[in-house]
Design a protein around this motif. Structure first.
Motif, PDB file in Angstrom:
ATOM      1  N   ILE A   1       0.773  -1.247   0.000  1.00  0.00           N
ATOM      2  CA  ILE A   1       0.000   0.000   0.000  1.00  0.00           C
ATOM      3  C   ILE A   1       0.812   1.310   0.000  1.00  0.00           C
ATOM      4  O   ILE A   1       0.486   2.231  -0.768  1.00  0.00           O
ATOM      5  CB  ILE A   1      -0.989   0.007   1.203  1.00  0.00           C
ATOM      6  CG1 ILE A   1      -2.107  -1.012   0.954  1.00  0.00           C
ATOM      7  CG2 ILE A   1      -1.578   1.399   1.452  1.00  0.00           C
ATOM      8  CD1 ILE A   1      -3.058  -1.182   2.133  1.00  0.00           C
ATOM      9  N   PRO A   2       1.842   1.477   0.828  1.00  0.00           N
ATOM     10  CA  PRO A   2       2.263   2.855   1.157  1.00  0.00           C
ATOM     11  C   PRO A   2       2.523   3.798  -0.036  1.00  0.00           C
ATOM     12  O   PRO A   2       1.810   4.792  -0.184  1.00  0.00           O
ATOM     13  CB  PRO A   2       3.525   2.646   2.006  1.00  0.00           C
ATOM     14  CG  PRO A   2       3.270   1.328   2.666  1.00  0.00           C
ATOM     15  CD  PRO A   2       2.580   0.488   1.612  1.00  0.00           C
ATOM     16  N   GLN A   3       3.518   3.511  -0.869  1.00  0.00           N
ATOM     17  CA  GLN A   3       3.860   4.520  -1.876  1.00  0.00           C
ATOM     18  C   GLN A   3       2.809   4.592  -2.997  1.00  0.00           C
ATOM     19  O   GLN A   3       2.320   5.682  -3.327  1.00  0.00           O
ATOM     20  CB  GLN A   3       5.237   4.216  -2.468  1.00  0.00           C
ATOM     21  CG  GLN A   3       5.946   5.472  -2.899  1.00  0.00           C
ATOM     22  CD  GLN A   3       7.378   5.185  -3.312  1.00  0.00           C
ATOM     23  OE1 GLN A   3       7.668   5.037  -4.491  1.00  0.00           O
ATOM     24  NE2 GLN A   3       8.274   5.100  -2.346  1.00  0.00           N
ATOM     25  N   ALA A   4       2.438   3.451  -3.538  1.00  0.00           N
ATOM     26  CA  ALA A   4       1.478   3.455  -4.648  1.00  0.00           C
ATOM     27  C   ALA A   4       0.111   3.946  -4.172  1.00  0.00           C
ATOM     28  O   ALA A   4      -0.566   4.712  -4.873  1.00  0.00           O
ATOM     29  CB  ALA A   4       1.367   2.054  -5.247  1.00  0.00           C
TER      30      ALA A   4
ATOM     31  N   ALA B   1      -1.873   1.854 -16.173  1.00  0.00           N
ATOM     32  CA  ALA B   1      -2.915   1.551 -15.185  1.00  0.00           C
ATOM     33  C   ALA B   1      -2.770   0.200 -14.498  1.00  0.00           C
ATOM     34  O   ALA B   1      -3.415  -0.035 -13.482  1.00  0.00           O
ATOM     35  CB  ALA B   1      -4.277   1.621 -15.883  1.00  0.00           C
ATOM     36  N   GLY B   2      -1.938  -0.698 -15.022  1.00  0.00           N
ATOM     37  CA  GLY B   2      -1.918  -2.060 -14.479  1.00  0.00           C
ATOM     38  C   GLY B   2      -0.881  -2.298 -13.399  1.00  0.00           C
ATOM     39  O   GLY B   2      -0.736  -3.413 -12.896  1.00  0.00           O
ATOM     40  N   GLY B   3      -0.161  -1.264 -12.993  1.00  0.00           N
ATOM     41  CA  GLY B   3       0.871  -1.420 -11.957  1.00  0.00           C
ATOM     42  C   GLY B   3       0.335  -1.022 -10.586  1.00  0.00           C
ATOM     43  O   GLY B   3      -0.863  -1.128 -10.311  1.00  0.00           O
ATOM     44  N   GLY B   4       1.252  -0.549  -9.738  1.00  0.00           N
ATOM     45  CA  GLY B   4       0.882  -0.249  -8.354  1.00  0.00           C
ATOM     46  C   GLY B   4      -0.140   0.868  -8.233  1.00  0.00           C
ATOM     47  O   GLY B   4      -1.233   0.686  -7.690  1.00  0.00           O
ATOM     48  N   VAL B   5       0.188   2.037  -8.753  1.00  0.00           N
ATOM     49  CA  VAL B   5      -0.684   3.206  -8.583  1.00  0.00           C
ATOM     50  C   VAL B   5      -2.037   2.975  -9.263  1.00  0.00           C
ATOM     51  O   VAL B   5      -3.096   3.219  -8.680  1.00  0.00           O
ATOM     52  CB  VAL B   5      -0.010   4.479  -9.152  1.00  0.00           C
ATOM     53  CG1 VAL B   5      -0.949   5.669  -9.060  1.00  0.00           C
ATOM     54  CG2 VAL B   5       1.295   4.775  -8.408  1.00  0.00           C
ATOM     55  N   GLY B   6      -2.000   2.467 -10.484  1.00  0.00           N
ATOM     56  CA  GLY B   6      -3.228   2.323 -11.263  1.00  0.00           C
ATOM     57  C   GLY B   6      -4.231   1.387 -10.614  1.00  0.00           C
ATOM     58  O   GLY B   6      -5.441   1.650 -10.633  1.00  0.00           O
ATOM     59  N   THR B   7      -3.739   0.290 -10.026  1.00  0.00           N
ATOM     60  CA  THR B   7      -4.682  -0.683  -9.456  1.00  0.00           C
ATOM     61  C   THR B   7      -5.302  -0.173  -8.149  1.00  0.00           C
ATOM     62  O   THR B   7      -6.377  -0.620  -7.771  1.00  0.00           O
ATOM     63  CB  THR B   7      -4.012  -2.066  -9.250  1.00  0.00           C
ATOM     64  OG1 THR B   7      -2.777  -1.891  -8.558  1.00  0.00           O
ATOM     65  CG2 THR B   7      -3.740  -2.745 -10.579  1.00  0.00           C
ATOM     66  N   PHE B   8      -4.627   0.757  -7.460  1.00  0.00           N
ATOM     67  CA  PHE B   8      -5.295   1.431  -6.329  1.00  0.00           C
ATOM     68  C   PHE B   8      -6.237   2.517  -6.857  1.00  0.00           C
ATOM     69  O   PHE B   8      -7.346   2.682  -6.370  1.00  0.00           O
ATOM     70  CB  PHE B   8      -4.268   2.076  -5.387  1.00  0.00           C
ATOM     71  CG  PHE B   8      -3.588   1.089  -4.488  1.00  0.00           C
ATOM     72  CD1 PHE B   8      -4.306   0.427  -3.496  1.00  0.00           C
ATOM     73  CD2 PHE B   8      -2.237   0.814  -4.619  1.00  0.00           C
ATOM     74  CE1 PHE B   8      -3.690  -0.497  -2.668  1.00  0.00           C
ATOM     75  CE2 PHE B   8      -1.610  -0.112  -3.798  1.00  0.00           C
ATOM     76  CZ  PHE B   8      -2.335  -0.773  -2.818  1.00  0.00           C
TER      77      PHE B   8
END
Ligand SMILES: NC(=O)c1ccc[n+]([C@@H]2O[C@H](COP(=O)([O-])OP(=O)(O)OC[C@H]3O[C@@H](n4cnc5c(N)ncnc54)[C@H](OP(=O)(O)O)[C@@H]3O)[C@@H](O)[C@H]2O)c1
Length: 319
Positions: free
Chosen positions: A128-131, A156-163
């Protein structure tokens, strides 16, 4: 303790599993037994040693030798000035700036940590933390997302996008995600209304417009992004090409003046919204997407997977 150490910049092959001294917490720090840690783009930059990361971590060789910022674990020792936590507390947070997460133990200041909800696994917490912060700060603080908007997430399919898609859905947004073909099924299954394969289609030239664009790659010109915005639309970048980011910084205010379209850049506020993420998680509104988990001795393999862009969501390591 065991840790993944690097003494020179390079490919994941320079990462070695070694026995090193266990860190000792200062008066304002806690010692954490690390149970899970995730990989961020910043870790990869520090491993490879591009110019900006060398300026931060040593021109010729890395000063900080253990990477890894997003950790989750249990508090095992407490400095005498620590007020917020107790021995045994399960915590998580982003330690970027000090790093040291790919290890059995790590130290952190109390303002770098939040309590982990009981129902959240250590692997979920480490994802969770950075993304998660970039997604929230990109959509809320800079993007001012509101109900019923048309949102496009680039990368969109990496850390930020999926959150970000999960947060945007809470606002009833119609969400388009751009990524490579290997991730589009996963993206559809987690709620993207439309998906675009960036190798086949340029979303800035397909005639559609978006109220809000959240970009984790920033690989196009700022005028391309402005064209893809509807009137009064907002473009928010969280990172990507340094040249393009500079362009956004310099030309963004001009575009806002002449076109009613806004160009904004997120400066990560580490750990600011972890309590909010806990609320969303406990209400069943957020579920981290985990790629792995890998074991500590598989960190080089996990970095290769991440570096090839083959990962979906967050690459997590169980320690
Ligand atoms: N603003 C700040 O203060 C701050 C702080 C820390 C980090 N950051 C930034 O935050 C970002 C991290 O995002 P993240 O964790 O989501 O990264 P990530 O997990 O690597 O996800 C990025 C996604 O973009 C895809 N992609 C690659 N090229 C693309 C293209 N041309 N068009 C569309 N998608 C493409 C990648 O897939 P493939 O590669 O497989 O195609 C991947 O799925 C980075 O840009 C980093 O620099 C910013």
């Amino acid at each position: 303790m065991k840790a993944i150490v690097y003494t020179k910049y390079g490919t994941p092959d320079v990462l070695e599993l070694k026995e090193v001294d266990k860190p000792i917490p200062k008066d304002n720090e806690v010692l954490i037994k690390v149970y899970a840690v995730s990989i961020n783009d910043w870790d990869l930059g520090l491993l490879q040693g591009d110019l900006i990361n060398r300026l931060m971590n040593g021109l010729l060789k890395p000063k900080i030798k253990i990477l890894g910022s997003d950790i989750a674990g249990r508090i095992e020792a407490i400095g005498k000035n620590v007020k917020k936590f107790q021995l045994g507390d399960e915590v998580y947070g982003d330690l970027s700036g000090r790093w040291g997460g790919f290890a059995e133990y790590s130290c952190a200041r109390e303002n770098e940590l939040a309590l982990k909800p009981v129902a959240m696994s250590f692997e979920e917490a480490a994802a969770i933390p950075q993304a998660g912060m970039l997604a929230i700060q990109g959509l809320h603080d800079k993007g001012q997302i509101h109900s019923g908007q048309k949102l496009l997430i680039n990368g969109a399919g990496g850390g930020v996008g999926t959150f970000a898609v999960q947060i945007a859905k809470l606002y009833g947004a119609e969400v388009t995600g751009v990524d490579n073909s290997g991730k589009l099924d996963m993206m559809r299954s987690m709620g993207f209304d439309h998906v675009i394969n960036y190798k086949q289609e340029d979303f800035t030239k397909n005639g559609h417009c978006y109220d809000l664009i959240l970009d984790v790659k920033t690989n196009r010109s700022i005028s391309d992004y402005a064209r893809a915005l509807c009137s009064n639309g907002i473009y928010v970048t969280v990172g990507g090409s340094m040249v393009r980011l500079l362009q956004a910084l310099i030309l963004g205010p001009w575009i806002s003046m002449i076109s009613k379209k806004n160009i904004r850049i997120v400066g990560l506020k580490q750990n600011k919204d972890l309590a909010f993420m806990n609320e969303l998680f406990e209400a069943g509104k957020i579920k981290p997407v985990i790629d792995g988990p890998y074991k500590l001795d598989e960190v080089p393999k996990a970095f290769r997977h991440f570096g090839e862009g083959a990962h979906k969501g967050k690459v997590v390591i169980t320690v």
